[in-house]
Design an enzyme around this catalytic site. Structure first.
Site, PDB file in Angstrom:
ATOM      1  N   GLU A 257      -2.679   9.286  -0.848  1.00 23.63           N
ATOM      2  CA  GLU A 257      -3.518   8.711   0.715  1.00 23.63           C
ATOM      3  C   GLU A 257      -2.222   8.971   1.281  1.00 23.63           C
ATOM      4  O   GLU A 257      -1.446   9.465   0.906  1.00 23.63           O
ATOM      5  CB  GLU A 257      -3.905   7.486   0.991  1.00 23.63           C
ATOM      6  CG  GLU A 257      -5.053   6.948  -0.409  1.00 23.63           C
ATOM      7  CD  GLU A 257      -4.550   5.537  -1.183  1.00 23.63           C
ATOM      8  OE1 GLU A 257      -4.965   5.166  -1.882  1.00 23.63           O
ATOM      9  OE2 GLU A 257      -3.935   4.496   0.322  1.00 23.63           O
TER      10      GLU A 257
ATOM     11  N   HIS B 251      -7.755   7.333   3.372  1.00 17.01           N
ATOM     12  CA  HIS B 251      -7.945   7.317   2.126  1.00 17.01           C
ATOM     13  C   HIS B 251      -8.212   8.113   0.584  1.00 17.01           C
ATOM     14  O   HIS B 251      -9.675   7.449   0.553  1.00 17.01           O
ATOM     15  CB  HIS B 251      -8.206   5.661   1.955  1.00 17.01           C
ATOM     16  CG  HIS B 251      -8.018   4.655   0.879  1.00 17.01           C
ATOM     17  ND1 HIS B 251      -8.125   5.286  -0.424  1.00 17.01           N
ATOM     18  CD2 HIS B 251      -7.337   3.547   0.702  1.00 17.01           C
ATOM     19  CE1 HIS B 251      -7.850   4.029  -1.523  1.00 17.01           C
ATOM     20  NE2 HIS B 251      -7.416   3.091  -0.565  1.00 17.01           N
TER      21      HIS B 251
END
Ligand code: TA6
Length: 298
Positions: free
Chosen positions: A269, A165
């Site tokens: 991400e 992320h």
């Protein structure tokens, strides 16, 4: 405070030191001058600086470093679930768990590496009853490469989602764009999960954005026009890419972000966030994300 990992230190390459809050952190230094900081808490890279000393990842000035709270910024490890449904916490438990430091390494080519592992705990078994071993290896050289591997050590198949992320630091979100997504279908989480196809060669961000691009290309670029620089993201073992910026209102509502910080960050991400990956008993899986940063590359 003498580190419990002192024996794993490598002079001029890997050190351990007290980090923020109650946590310890590892500091990786490459001979080029590039540096990286990683907390065993979450297996979380919180800083990546270039050989010129420029911070390349976003870490909120209000990031909280305490058990049970994900660190706001850097590269949270999302596992075993991306979405927030079901008994698992949003984005899973890996980012809120202390990973075990297994080894550190300085290669003959002067690549600096650290490997951590995550295995089931009583709290994880209570919400995700599978026997697994996850390994995260972070390698710093002129690039930053994260490799996550997973073994199913149980007797039944299980399914999981994963993501790196990544929060990238950008000079000005208004002069930042993502390249490589044209023609890719995406789920727009801010439009009730509506599925559309990206039509832009350069995806700019001018509002709250939260989209999962399915079967995204394995190479993406983030161009920071203001800084005349660009990130290159290369992924393997991961189908999807997620683009997120909370924008003004949502950023102001987040306790662990300054109201203005949406202007200086962009999450791009890489992961398997749409379909779940199925891992049979005894099987292994691996995903790699390589990050590069080029100046004068805009
Ligand atoms: O990856 C995008 C996203 O799922 C957004 O929906 C937003 O929730 C963001 O992650 C941050 O999630 P967090 O749980 O770290 O606050």
């Amino acid at each position: 405070m003498s580190s419990s990992h002192a024996a794993l230190e490598i002079p001029d390459a890997v050190t351990f030191e007290p980090g923020n809050g109650e946590f310890e952190r590892a500091c990786l230094t490459h001979r080029s001058g590039a540096r990286c900081e990683l907390y065993p808490y979450g297996g979380h890279v919180t800083s990546w600086t270039s050989s010129a000393g420029r911070e390349l990842l976003f870490l909120s000035e209000r990031a909280e470093f305490r058990r049970g709270k994900a660190i706001r910024g850097g590269i949270p490890i999302i596992f075993p679930q991306f979405s927030g449904q079901g008994p698992l916490p949003a984005h899973g438990f890996a980012r809120n768990t202390i990973w075990k430091v297994e080894s550190t390494n300085l290669s003959p080519e002067n690549d600096v590496g650290i490997t951590l592992s995550l295995s089931p705990s009583d709290p994880s078994r209570a919400i995700w009853p599978h026997d697994f071993l996850a390994t995260l290896t972070v390698v710093l050289n002129e690039r930053l490469t994260l490799t996550m591997s997973l073994e199913n050590r149980g007797s039944e198949s299980f399914q999981f989602q994963n993501a790196f992320h990544s929060y990238f630091r950008v000079s000005d979100i208004a002069r930042t764009a993502i390249e490589g997504l044209r023609g890719v279908a995406f789920t727009d989480f801010l439009q009730g999960g509506k599925i559309e196809t990206e039509t832009r060669e350069r995806v700019s961000i001018a509002e709250a954005t939260d989209r999962a691009y399915t079967d995204a290309p394995d190479t993406l670029r983030i161009v920071d026009d203001a800084a005349r620089s660009a990130f290159r993201i290369r992924k393997t073992g991961m189908k999807d890419a997620v683009v997120w910026n909370p924008w003004k209102e949502k950023c102001a509502a987040l306790q662990d972000m300054l109201p203005s910080e949406y202007l200086r960050m962009l999450c791009v991400e890489t992961g398997n966030v749409g379909t779940r990956v199925t891992l049979a008993p005894g099987a292994a899986w691996v995903a790699v994300m390589e990050l590069a940063h080029d100046v004068g590359a805009a």
